[in-house]
Design a protein around this motif. Structure first.
Motif, PDB file in Angstrom:
ATOM      1  N   LYS A  66      36.322  28.154  39.839  1.00  0.00           N
ATOM      2  CA  LYS A  66      36.523  29.204  38.935  1.00  0.00           C
ATOM      3  C   LYS A  66      35.584  30.568  39.395  1.00  0.00           C
ATOM      4  O   LYS A  66      34.612  30.559  39.965  1.00  0.00           O
ATOM      5  CB  LYS A  66      35.968  29.125  37.688  1.00  0.00           C
ATOM      6  CG  LYS A  66      36.944  27.969  36.808  1.00  0.00           C
ATOM      7  CD  LYS A  66      36.050  27.466  35.598  1.00  0.00           C
ATOM      8  CE  LYS A  66      37.006  26.410  34.767  1.00  0.00           C
ATOM      9  NZ  LYS A  66      36.054  26.108  33.508  1.00  0.00           N
ATOM     10  N   ALA A  67      36.181  31.646  39.269  1.00  0.00           N
ATOM     11  CA  ALA A  67      35.724  32.944  39.637  1.00  0.00           C
ATOM     12  C   ALA A  67      35.306  33.733  38.438  1.00  0.00           C
ATOM     13  O   ALA A  67      36.370  34.133  37.683  1.00  0.00           O
ATOM     14  CB  ALA A  67      36.459  33.738  40.833  1.00  0.00           C
ATOM     15  N   PHE A  68      34.297  33.830  38.116  1.00  0.00           N
ATOM     16  CA  PHE A  68      33.642  34.807  36.897  1.00  0.00           C
ATOM     17  C   PHE A  68      33.298  36.232  37.475  1.00  0.00           C
ATOM     18  O   PHE A  68      32.654  36.654  38.348  1.00  0.00           O
ATOM     19  CB  PHE A  68      32.305  34.329  36.514  1.00  0.00           C
ATOM     20  CG  PHE A  68      32.419  32.697  36.204  1.00  0.00           C
ATOM     21  CD1 PHE A  68      33.084  32.502  34.875  1.00  0.00           C
ATOM     22  CD2 PHE A  68      32.237  31.801  36.705  1.00  0.00           C
ATOM     23  CE1 PHE A  68      33.529  31.223  34.207  1.00  0.00           C
ATOM     24  CE2 PHE A  68      32.186  30.415  36.298  1.00  0.00           C
ATOM     25  CZ  PHE A  68      32.692  30.181  35.091  1.00  0.00           C
ATOM     26  N   ILE A  69      34.255  37.177  36.885  1.00  0.00           N
ATOM     27  CA  ILE A  69      34.115  38.580  37.225  1.00  0.00           C
ATOM     28  C   ILE A  69      33.860  39.227  35.965  1.00  0.00           C
ATOM     29  O   ILE A  69      34.538  39.316  34.776  1.00  0.00           O
ATOM     30  CB  ILE A  69      35.756  38.970  37.544  1.00  0.00           C
ATOM     31  CG1 ILE A  69      36.107  38.209  38.619  1.00  0.00           C
ATOM     32  CG2 ILE A  69      35.566  40.540  38.025  1.00  0.00           C
ATOM     33  CD1 ILE A  69      37.461  38.574  39.326  1.00  0.00           C
ATOM     34  N   LEU A  70      32.650  40.121  36.207  1.00  0.00           N
ATOM     35  CA  LEU A  70      32.262  41.070  34.932  1.00  0.00           C
ATOM     36  C   LEU A  70      33.305  42.128  34.609  1.00  0.00           C
ATOM     37  O   LEU A  70      33.839  42.504  35.683  1.00  0.00           O
ATOM     38  CB  LEU A  70      30.873  41.673  35.598  1.00  0.00           C
ATOM     39  CG  LEU A  70      29.640  40.885  35.355  1.00  0.00           C
ATOM     40  CD1 LEU A  70      28.531  41.520  36.259  1.00  0.00           C
ATOM     41  CD2 LEU A  70      29.360  40.399  34.005  1.00  0.00           C
ATOM     42  N   ALA A  71      33.409  42.373  33.521  1.00  0.00           N
ATOM     43  CA  ALA A  71      34.472  43.534  33.122  1.00  0.00           C
ATOM     44  C   ALA A  71      34.238  44.789  33.785  1.00  0.00           C
ATOM     45  O   ALA A  71      35.087  45.441  34.082  1.00  0.00           O
ATOM     46  CB  ALA A  71      34.697  43.439  31.710  1.00  0.00           C
ATOM     47  N   GLU A  72      32.873  44.858  33.751  1.00  0.00           N
ATOM     48  CA  GLU A  72      32.485  46.317  34.422  1.00  0.00           C
ATOM     49  C   GLU A  72      33.028  46.273  35.914  1.00  0.00           C
ATOM     50  O   GLU A  72      33.337  47.438  36.332  1.00  0.00           O
ATOM     51  CB  GLU A  72      31.203  46.614  34.133  1.00  0.00           C
ATOM     52  CG  GLU A  72      30.168  45.659  34.920  1.00  0.00           C
ATOM     53  CD  GLU A  72      28.733  46.001  34.549  1.00  0.00           C
ATOM     54  OE1 GLU A  72      28.238  46.966  35.064  1.00  0.00           O
ATOM     55  OE2 GLU A  72      28.122  45.352  33.503  1.00  0.00           O
ATOM     56  N   ASP A  73      32.837  45.180  36.800  1.00  0.00           N
ATOM     57  CA  ASP A  73      33.268  45.244  38.137  1.00  0.00           C
ATOM     58  C   ASP A  73      34.701  45.397  38.282  1.00  0.00           C
ATOM     59  O   ASP A  73      35.214  46.163  39.114  1.00  0.00           O
ATOM     60  CB  ASP A  73      32.505  44.000  38.769  1.00  0.00           C
ATOM     61  CG  ASP A  73      31.089  44.118  38.966  1.00  0.00           C
ATOM     62  OD1 ASP A  73      30.481  45.048  38.742  1.00  0.00           O
ATOM     63  OD2 ASP A  73      30.213  43.019  38.621  1.00  0.00           O
ATOM     64  N   LEU A  74      35.413  44.518  37.280  1.00  0.00           N
ATOM     65  CA  LEU A  74      36.643  44.612  37.404  1.00  0.00           C
ATOM     66  C   LEU A  74      37.494  46.201  37.227  1.00  0.00           C
ATOM     67  O   LEU A  74      38.370  46.477  37.932  1.00  0.00           O
ATOM     68  CB  LEU A  74      37.497  43.877  36.473  1.00  0.00           C
ATOM     69  CG  LEU A  74      38.991  43.501  36.559  1.00  0.00           C
ATOM     70  CD1 LEU A  74      39.461  42.981  37.852  1.00  0.00           C
ATOM     71  CD2 LEU A  74      39.470  42.641  35.554  1.00  0.00           C
TER      72      LEU A  74
END
Length: 773
Positions: A656-664
């Motif tokens: 799984k890759a967890f991506i911060l909403a602000e980075d996306l």
């Protein structure tokens, strides 16, 4: 015309000889008085970090580019702020020991020369009608009067071993030293211009001094010079006995030399500036925005200022731990009395008031006097970006010592006094052989009556009438020579009192050499800087930096880390990490250990037991593609998800890759990741062995089994300075956008036909920037 040419040649020769005297004094006092040996390191504390920085520079190619991004330190960070003069010395073929020692000695040599020039040039301006009786006004060495040459040697020794610089130097704060010399170098050029005493030697040495400031990215002392140097520059304009036009022209000339240094080092300081202005660096300008940061480390107290009046560090005992003394103790000695004399002596009155104003500003600022600090920071907000405000006191201390010596020169008469040499040498030897407290008492008892006599000659006050009754056995003309040697010997011994035990070359590294050879032989995977190890043992000197001194990639060490790395570490631990933190140590009992082991490919846990190397191998990888991207709202939620995914044997953290909403939101992959989940077969993507090409890192990939593009993660910190290029099956090269994954790691969507991935740190070249503009 011929006469002028001869005079200038003599002046150039004078400067070369003065520089040589300064160099000989430094390289003779260290072995003869300090008993330093040529196979040992001359300092301690942060000097070991200077040594490590040099060795790392050497191991990674010896250029600034090689240090711009190292995946081997703290999961991927820059070692730029520690580089200083490494590149110069490495090109000269110097080993780390001598490369480090020269960074201790050179500031002493340069200050000995430049400060002596300033003192003599200032004296010429203070007494323009009678600068030196019986000696040509433009020269100070080419003289048949040996007592005058003896005085010059004493002055040079006094400045070369200024304890405020010397104590900093032996503690590894070379960047602060060069930064504090900016104002001295600037005034040296301005005064020489006014006196028509400019030489090639002076211009080259000051240009070098300026260049080192920008080469080492020294922002703090540059900022302090702008603020606390202002009263001194203003006093210079008002108090020097020349036309206002000529004084302005002299400052413009000095500014020109400074700008030339900026131009010569542009490739370096531009990259420093880009780095500290970015939002990626812990302790960068985007991080250090709180006024409280100024006082987060240490604040000066009344005890610190009282203890600074004495040359010996334990004459007035400080309650502080010894490791903090170099930050709060600024040994002045009897020379400080000249600051009071300078205020009332008409020729130095204006400039002395300017220097005193700078000192008072520094004391109030360092002691956190809020009524002064608050408006000062509002006027100069960049002051809030630096800790240890007492460092600003260095500007006052150096400048007041220079003016003090110029006052001392004002009472010198060039008489032939044959017994001066014997008396001065005997006195110097006696001071050197004395222990700290008796020496301090002796220096003050000897210096005070001599200062009183000088005060009587300068200021015809009734208070000095008793000076005629002092039982001085030497001629009044010899007093300046005797006094400058007393103070100079005091300076030399003040540094000796604070010296660290010298560390020999074998002690620096040989104790771990066999262990390193064993690790390299048994664990060849560690040659890949993306494969990391955590060591449970430490070198007795390098401590946190034991992995780096052994050339082992690790997430432990003493460096300025990536902001994302520290933020991730903080949320995984559940504690706030101070904004000034540079010491990072992560062991198995750390709450962040499990997650960071997988994320940063900590391949081995190494330990020593009875001189036997033991290691635990972890089933981790340096690059992986994931089956699923999960958008997470904030760092705290991310920490919980990573902790959960790193438990058990299923390695969900690799699926799984967890991506911060602000980075996306800021990513070029925004629409793709938000709509399309990567195909489930991505976890079967194959990546072959890593290869390093100069400062680039190449990874071969095999996506033959996959029909879609894969979200891929590399176990190094995300940075905008990293460029990722991909090569397809036809060997065509394309630049690939990147995105932060799992908060801190470098991520990208790799096309299915990718043959090779190449990661390259970006170094901004001025000529390239011009072309882009």
């Amino acid at each position: 015309m011929k006469k002028i040419s001869c005079s200038h040649l003599k002046l150039e020769g004078d400067d070369l000889l003065l520089l040589l005297i300064s160099m000989l004094s430094v390289f003779s006092i260290w072995p003869l008085v300090y008993f330093w040996t040529y196979d040992s390191l001359a300092g301690g504390n942060d000097v070991f970090n200077v040594y490590l920085s040099y060795k790392m520079s050497q191991d990674h190619g010896g250029t600034l580019l090689s240090l711009f991004y190292l995946p081997s330190i703290l999961g991927g960070a820059s070692a730029l702020p520690m580089s200083n003069m490494n590149e110069i010395f490495i090109k000269l073929g110097l080993d780390p020991l001598w490369g480090t020692n020269l960074q201790i000695f050179l500031p002493q040599v340069f200050f000995g020369y430049i400060a002596t020039r300033v003192a003599y040039d200032l004296h010429l301006l203070l007494r323009p009608k009678q600068p030196f009786p019986n000696i040509h006004a433009k020269n100070y060495i080419f003289s048949t009067n040996y007592s005058h040459v003896l005085l010059l040697i004493g002055v040079t020794l006094f400045f070369a071993f200024n304890p405020i610089l010397g104590v900093r130097s032996i503690n590894g704060h070379q960047n602060l030293i060069w930064g504090s010399l900016m104002l001295v170098s600037f005034l040296a050029l301005a005064l020489a211009f006014c006196n028509k005493r400019l030489t090639i030697t002076l211009m080259i040495t000051t240009l070098f001094s300026f260049s080192i400031v920008f080469l080492s990215g020294q922002q703090q002392m540059s900022a302090y010079t702008l603020v606390f140097g202002l009263p001194i520059l203003f006093a210079f304009l008002l108090g020097i006995n020349f036309s206002f036009k000529k004084k302005v022209l002299s400052l413009l000339f000095a500014t020109f030399i400074g700008l030339l240094a900026i131009a010569l080092t542009a490739d370096y300081w531009v990259n420093y500036l880009i780095r500290i202005l970015s939002d990626e660096t812990w302790r960068g300008l985007s991080t250090l925005t709180s006024e409280n940061f100024i006082y987060s480390y240490t604040t000066a107290t009344a005890n610190d200022w009282i203890s600074s009046l004495f040359l010996g560090h334990n004459v007035y005992p400080s309650p502080r731990a010894y490791g903090f003394l170099h930050e709060t103790n600024y040994p002045l000695g009897p020379i400080i009395i000249f600051s009071l004399l300078g205020i009332f002596y008409r020729p130095t009155r204006t400039i002395s008031w300017g220097i005193l104003a700078s000192g008072v500003m520094s004391i109030l600022f360092s002691s956190r006097f809020d009524l002064f600090v608050t408006p000062l920071i509002k006027t100069f907000p960049f002051l809030s970006l630096f800790r240890v405000p007492a460092r600003s006191f260095m500007i006052f201390a150096l400048m007041q010592s220079i003016v003090a010596i110029s006052i001392l020169l004002a009472t010198y008469q060039a008489e032939r006094i044959k017994f001066i040499t014997t008396g001065v040498l005997s006195l110097s030897l006696f001071i050197i052989l004395s222990s700290t407290l008796p020496r301090e008492i002796l220096i003050w008892l000897l210096a005070l009556p001599l200062i009183v006599v000088i005060g009587k000659n300068l200021l015809p006050w009734k208070i000095f009438a008793f000076a005629d009754r002092l039982p001085l056995a030497i001629s009044t003309s010899a007093i300046p020579i005797a006094l400058v040697f007393i103070l100079g010997m005091g300076n030399i011994m003040a540094i000796k009192d604070r010296l660290y035990k010298f560390t020999s070359s074998p002690q620096l590294f040989d104790s771990l050499a066999k262990t390193q050879e064993k690790i390299q032989a048994d664990l060849p995977l560690l040659k890949n800087p993306f494969n990391r190890a955590i060591l449970t043992f430490e070198h007795p000197i390098f401590l946190f930096n034991t992995p780096s001194i052994m050339n082992i990639s690790s997430i432990n060490g003493t460096f300025i880390a990536s902001k994302r790395f520290v933020t991730l570490l903080s949320v995984l631990r559940g504690v706030e990490i101070p904004p000034s933190e540079i010491y990072f140590k992560i062991f198995p009992e750390d709450p962040a250990y499990d997650a960071l082991t997988y994320l940063y490919n900590v391949k081995y846990l190494l330990s020593l037991k009875d001189h036997t190397l033991l290691y635990q191998e972890n089933n981790t990888t340096h690059i992986w593609a994931v089956d699923k991207a999960i958008i997470t709202p904030d760092w705290n939620t991310l920490a919980q998800q990573l902790k959960k995914a790193s438990k058990g044997k299923n390695k969900q953290i690799y699926k799984k890759a967890f991506i911060l909403a602000e980075d996306l939101e800021k990513s070029p992959y925004k629409s793709k990741l938000a709509i399309k989940t990567p195909p489930s077969q991505c976890s079967t993507a194959a990546f072959s062995e890593f290869r390093q090409q100069s400062n680039s890192f190449a990874i071969d990939s095999d996506f033959k089994q996959n029909s879609g593009d894969c979200l891929t993660i590399i176990s190094t910190n995300y940075s905008k300075s990293l460029q990722v290029f991909i090569y397809d099956q036809e060997n065509k090269k394309n630049l690939l956008p990147t995105i932060p994954i799992n908060g801190a790691l470098l991520g990208m969507i790799v096309p299915s036909n990718t043959k090779k991935i190449v990661i390259t740190p970006t170094f901004y070249n001025i000529s390239d920037l011009r072309q882009n503009l």
